[in-house]
Design an enzyme around this catalytic site. Structure first.
Site, PDB file in Angstrom:
ATOM      1  N   TYR A  15       0.803  -1.222   0.000  1.00 36.84           N
ATOM      2  CA  TYR A  15       0.000   0.000   0.000  1.00 36.84           C
ATOM      3  C   TYR A  15       0.841   1.280   0.000  1.00 36.84           C
ATOM      4  O   TYR A  15       0.287   2.384  -0.086  1.00 36.84           O
ATOM      5  CB  TYR A  15      -0.914   0.033   1.226  1.00 36.84           C
ATOM      6  N   HIS A  20      -4.414   6.120  -1.342  1.00 36.51           N
ATOM      7  CA  HIS A  20      -4.977   6.103   0.012  1.00 36.51           C
ATOM      8  C   HIS A  20      -3.903   6.316   1.077  1.00 36.51           C
ATOM      9  O   HIS A  20      -4.230   6.603   2.229  1.00 36.51           O
ATOM     10  CB  HIS A  20      -5.690   4.774   0.250  1.00 36.51           C
ATOM     11  N   TYR A  90      -5.415  -0.366   9.724  1.00 32.29           N
ATOM     12  CA  TYR A  90      -5.981  -0.182   8.390  1.00 32.29           C
ATOM     13  C   TYR A  90      -6.972   0.975   8.463  1.00 32.29           C
ATOM     14  O   TYR A  90      -7.479   1.343   9.515  1.00 32.29           O
ATOM     15  CB  TYR A  90      -6.604  -1.456   7.822  1.00 32.29           C
ATOM     16  N   ASN A  92     -10.050   1.830   7.750  1.00 33.22           N
ATOM     17  CA  ASN A  92     -11.431   1.854   8.252  1.00 33.22           C
ATOM     18  C   ASN A  92     -11.536   1.902   9.770  1.00 33.22           C
ATOM     19  O   ASN A  92     -12.605   2.242  10.300  1.00 33.22           O
ATOM     20  CB  ASN A  92     -12.200   0.639   7.726  1.00 33.22           C
ATOM     21  N   ASP A 117      -6.211  11.612   2.556  1.00 36.02           N
ATOM     22  CA  ASP A 117      -6.478  11.820   1.135  1.00 36.02           C
ATOM     23  C   ASP A 117      -7.912  12.305   0.955  1.00 36.02           C
ATOM     24  O   ASP A 117      -8.783  12.030   1.786  1.00 36.02           O
ATOM     25  CB  ASP A 117      -6.255  10.522   0.358  1.00 36.02           C
ATOM     26  N   ASN A 138     -13.700   6.652   5.110  1.00 40.13           N
ATOM     27  CA  ASN A 138     -13.895   5.722   6.224  1.00 40.13           C
ATOM     28  C   ASN A 138     -12.954   5.990   7.392  1.00 40.13           C
ATOM     29  O   ASN A 138     -13.301   5.718   8.545  1.00 40.13           O
ATOM     30  CB  ASN A 138     -13.736   4.285   5.743  1.00 40.13           C
TER      31      ASN A 138
END
Length: 217
Positions: A15, A20, A90, A92, A117, A138
């Site tokens: 990632y 993100h 993560y 969320n 972001d 989220n």
């Protein structure tokens, strides 16, 4: 004043360069980043700087903060330390990590700056704001739920929102080469914004000046 800067992103090498993870890329670009000694705690990576050390680092990195050869003044209401957090829950569940730090150090929501972001702005733009809607993010939704309020500061980086593209796939894709060049310019300018925000006795006064900045203008 701001006591906690939380950079939202997803943990894992796959990632690192995705849209993100813009906030983590921004953190890595900061001139004083190498002086942050992160440790694993509060479901993330956390580091701190004595406020006086941050003032010195910021004034060396951004000469425009100094006046008549003297560094910026330390406000009377300055915190003892500034904390820097990369939640590893993560995206969320980012609020869980932020909430643990706030509870432990008695940090109020209005003393939190969340870096993230933003789909509703194009690459090349960034924005400082306080409170407001979540725009479907989220990480912000989780933060609001844990802090029980949307009243925290946000430093937003535009990543764009193309039509007819799956949003989940888009935010987890990498920037193009041209976009990456643009983002490097954004990070440089936003670093000054961050420094000024952390030095401000009342950060809300900066939201108009930095409300929406186009580095290509």
């Amino acid at each position: 004043m701001i006591q906690l800067v939380a950079f939202l992103g997803n943990y894992g090498r796959e990632y690192e360069k995705t849209r993100h993870n813009t906030a983590w890329q921004f953190a890595d670009s900061l001139p004083f980043y190498s002086r942050l000694n992160f440790s694993t705690k509060f479901q993330g990576q956390i580091a701190s700087l004595d406020y006086s050390d941050f003032v010195n680092l910021a004034s060396n990195a951004y000469p425009e903060l100094s006046k008549n050869g003297e560094g910026p003044n330390i406000p009377k209401n300055a915190p003892t330390k500034i904390f820097f957090l990369k939640p590893e829950t993560y995206m969320n569940l980012s609020g869980q990590s932020i909430g643990e730090v706030c509870n432990f150090y008695k940090i109020k929501p209005e003393e939190v700056l969340v870096v993230h972001d933003e789909l509703e702005m194009n690459p090349g733009f960034f924005s400082l704001k306080f409170s407001g809607g979540l725009a479907g993010h989220n990480g912000l939704r989780s933060t609001k739920a844990v802090l029980n309020t949307p009243d925290f500061f946000r430093l937003r980086f535009g990543i764009g929102k193309p039509a007819n593209v799956n949003i989940a796939d888009y935010v987890l894709s990498n920037f193009s080469k041209d976009e990456a060049i643009t983002m490097s310019l954004v990070y440089e300018k936003a670093g000054l914004c961050l420094a000024k925000t952390l030095l401000a006795s009342d950060p809300s006064r900066l939201t108009q000046q930095w409300g929406k900045v186009n580095v290509n203008a």
